[in-house]
Design an enzyme around this catalytic site. Structure first.
Site, PDB file in Angstrom:
ATOM      1  N   LYS A   3       1.142   1.095 -12.808  1.00 64.65           N
ATOM      2  CA  LYS A   3       0.295   1.839 -11.873  1.00 64.65           C
ATOM      3  C   LYS A   3       0.469   1.231 -10.503  1.00 64.65           C
ATOM      4  O   LYS A   3       0.795   0.050 -10.382  1.00 64.65           O
ATOM      5  CB  LYS A   3      -1.180   1.704 -12.291  1.00 64.65           C
ATOM      6  CG  LYS A   3      -2.061   2.809 -11.773  1.00 64.65           C
ATOM      7  CD  LYS A   3      -2.077   3.962 -12.735  1.00 64.65           C
ATOM      8  CE  LYS A   3      -2.897   5.114 -12.231  1.00 64.65           C
ATOM      9  NZ  LYS A   3      -3.097   6.097 -13.306  1.00 64.65           N
TER      10      LYS A   3
ATOM     11  N   ASP B 127      -2.008  10.259  -8.648  1.00 62.75           N
ATOM     12  CA  ASP B 127      -3.325   9.904  -9.162  1.00 62.75           C
ATOM     13  C   ASP B 127      -4.276  10.309  -8.020  1.00 62.75           C
ATOM     14  O   ASP B 127      -3.906  11.170  -7.199  1.00 62.75           O
ATOM     15  CB  ASP B 127      -3.390   8.392  -9.488  1.00 62.75           C
ATOM     16  CG  ASP B 127      -4.582   8.021 -10.368  1.00 62.75           C
ATOM     17  OD1 ASP B 127      -4.517   8.237 -11.579  1.00 62.75           O
ATOM     18  OD2 ASP B 127      -5.615   7.537  -9.848  1.00 62.75           O
TER      19      ASP B 127
HETATM   20  N1  GLU Z   1      -2.230   9.197 -12.975  1.00 62.44           N
HETATM   21  C1  GLU Z   1      -2.149   9.928 -14.205  1.00 62.44           C
HETATM   22  C2  GLU Z   1      -2.782   9.110 -15.319  1.00 62.44           C
HETATM   23  O1  GLU Z   1      -3.763   8.446 -15.083  1.00 62.44           O
HETATM   24  C3  GLU Z   1      -0.754  10.439 -14.501  1.00 62.44           C
HETATM   25  C4  GLU Z   1       0.329   9.420 -14.546  1.00 62.44           C
HETATM   26  C5  GLU Z   1       1.730  10.009 -14.663  1.00 62.44           C
HETATM   27  O2  GLU Z   1       1.869  11.217 -14.727  1.00 62.44           O
HETATM   28  O3  GLU Z   1       2.660   9.204 -14.701  1.00 62.44           O
HETATM   29  O4  GLU Z   1      -2.384   9.136 -16.461  1.00 62.44           O
END
Ligand code: GLU
Length: 449
Positions: free
Chosen positions: A122, A162
């Protein structure tokens, strides 16, 4: 308390959100460690809570007035045992290392549950896109990618969106990556359809939240038809959660943003939802405007001095928190239960505080934790990666059918894992155990690296 937890508290005492996320997982996987002494011998807990790599960097950029700003950029590459690091980027003033580490940690287990080959990571920045022009957002994204590009790649680390990062930001980030690397490749997901995006990716998290909830309802022979739902947030996840609930015959009566929330007793129908999409995605306005357009509705400003969030005070059957972490506390959880809410499906990551989770579990409601319930977003990101690798585009029906199937299988996996450990109906334990075992076994297969 597990040694791994005391160690992270001692090492990084200020990282409260990360400690909360770790504690929740480690508490539920204890029976797994008891059954598998090898796990303790190999110190898997200590290994899994330590990121493989943490990248922090300066992001200098210039606003439209010529003023220079400096933000902090992050990418936490948490675990690559089952695939390249995968997870979103969050641009929000609250972002710090604790928040990115908690999100990266959750992502490891979530991605594992999808059954696709994605590790967990992340990233993000404390940059606040609110009120910024397109040109400012573009310059910020370019400055952010000017450092991040050297750490990512389609087989290494694949970021996505996100909070605060949607298709506009992914476009600017992708453009800069392509320029710096001279390579058109699937290094980011959530791309626009015209240049490598997948159909259903925008809808995927919200639709998945509802598909997962429908599976939970089915265990009690219930359906969405006629159910009243409280939804928080008004971004991508909240919008498509609302859309799918409407499609299945349910009613959504609330939405929110960081300034406040709206309550529409008549329900947010398709026409009102398209107003919200235009308001939020195109005009980038505040949810307060909903009440100006639909005057019979109630708007209430957010008030951080309160000991509860009044959005959760309204009578309903289901609640879908789709805003942010810790948006449902103990008081909110008690109110929800007293008002008859018997299903909570988490669109946001860690939206319920640990004591709120305890209340849901004690009352044996259908409680779907984010790792399972909101995994649809990253699952379709995985499908976007697959399509990019094949240089193909699947039709909408195919992606949606695969998403539905993945959510169904995550549900079954959680139910089975919980039952195996005598914790029937506990989706928290089921999700954590199933996600954990898969990652830990891969780590052990690959030796001490
Ligand atoms: N931010 C999203 C999550 O919390 C998607 C992450 C992604 O698609 O890589 O899963």
């Amino acid at each position: 308390m597990e040694k791994a937890v005391t160690k992270i508290i001692h090492r990084d005492p200020e990282q409260k959100e990360f400690q909360q996320a770790v504690q929740e997982v480690l508490e539920t996987v204890r029976p797994v460690l008891e059954r598998n002494p090898e796990y303790r011998k190999q110190a898997v807990l200590q290994r899994i809570v330590e990121p493989e790599r943490v990248i922090m960097f300066r992001v200098p950029w210039m606003d439209d007035q010529g003023q220079v700003h400096v933000n902090r950029g992050f990418r936490v590459e948490m675990n690559s045992a089952i695939g390249p690091y995968k997870g979103g980027l969050r641009f929000h003033p609250s972002v710090n290392l604790s928040i990115i580490k908690f999100l990266a940690f959750e992502q490891v287990f979530k991605n594992s549950l999808t059954t696709l080959h994605m590790g967990g990571g992340k990233g993000g920045s404390d940059f606040d896109p609110k009120g910024r022009s397109d040109a400012e957002v573009m310059r910020f994204c370019q400055a952010f990618m000017a450092e991040l590009f050297r750490h990512i790649g389609p087989n290494t680390d694949v970021p996505a969106g996100d909070i605060g990062v949607g298709s506009r930001e992914i476009g600017y980030l992708f453009g800069m990556y392509k320029k710096l690397c001279n390579e058109f490749t699937g290094v980011l997901t959530g791309k626009s359809l015209a240049w490598g995006g997948s159909l259903v990716r925008p809808e995927a998290t919200g639709y998945g939240v509802v598909y997962f909830a429908a599976e939970m309802l089915a265990t009690r022979k219930e359906v969405f038809e006629g159910k009243t739902c409280l939804v928080s947030g008004s971004g991508n996840v909240a919008q498509f959660t609302t859309e799918k609930i409407l499609e299945l015959g349910g009613k959504v009566v609330t939405l929110s943003d960081s300034s406040g929330y709206i309550y529409d007793e008549e329900g947010i129908d398709a026409e009102k939802l398209s107003f919200v999409k235009e308001l939020k995605n195109i005009r980038r306005g505040r949810i307060r405007e909903y009440c100006e357009r639909y005057p019979h509705t109630v708007y209430r400003d957010a008030d951080s001095s309160l000991d509860h969030n009044p959005l959760w005070d309204h009578k309903a059957d289901c609640a879908m928190p789709c805003a942010t972490q810790n948006e449902i506390n103990e008081n909110d959880a008690i109110t929800l239960i007293n008002n008859g809410v018997f299903l909570v499906s988490e669109g946001a990551n860690m939206p319920c505080s640990p004591s709120a989770v305890d209340i849901f579990l004690e009352n044996a409601i259908l409680y779907g934790p984010g790792k399972a319930a909101n995994a649809g977003g990253v699952a379709v990101s995985g499908l976007e990666m697959a399509q990019n690798s094949m240089r193909l585009k699947w039709p909408r029906e195919e992606v949606d059918a695969r998403l539905k199937q993945i959510m169904k299988s995550i549900h079954t996996t959680c139910v089975d894992a919980a039952e195996e450990y005598g914790l029937k109906g506990n989706y928290v334990a089921g999700a954590n155990i199933a996600g954990f075992v898969n990652v830990v076994n891969a780590m052990l297969d690959q030796g001490l690296v």
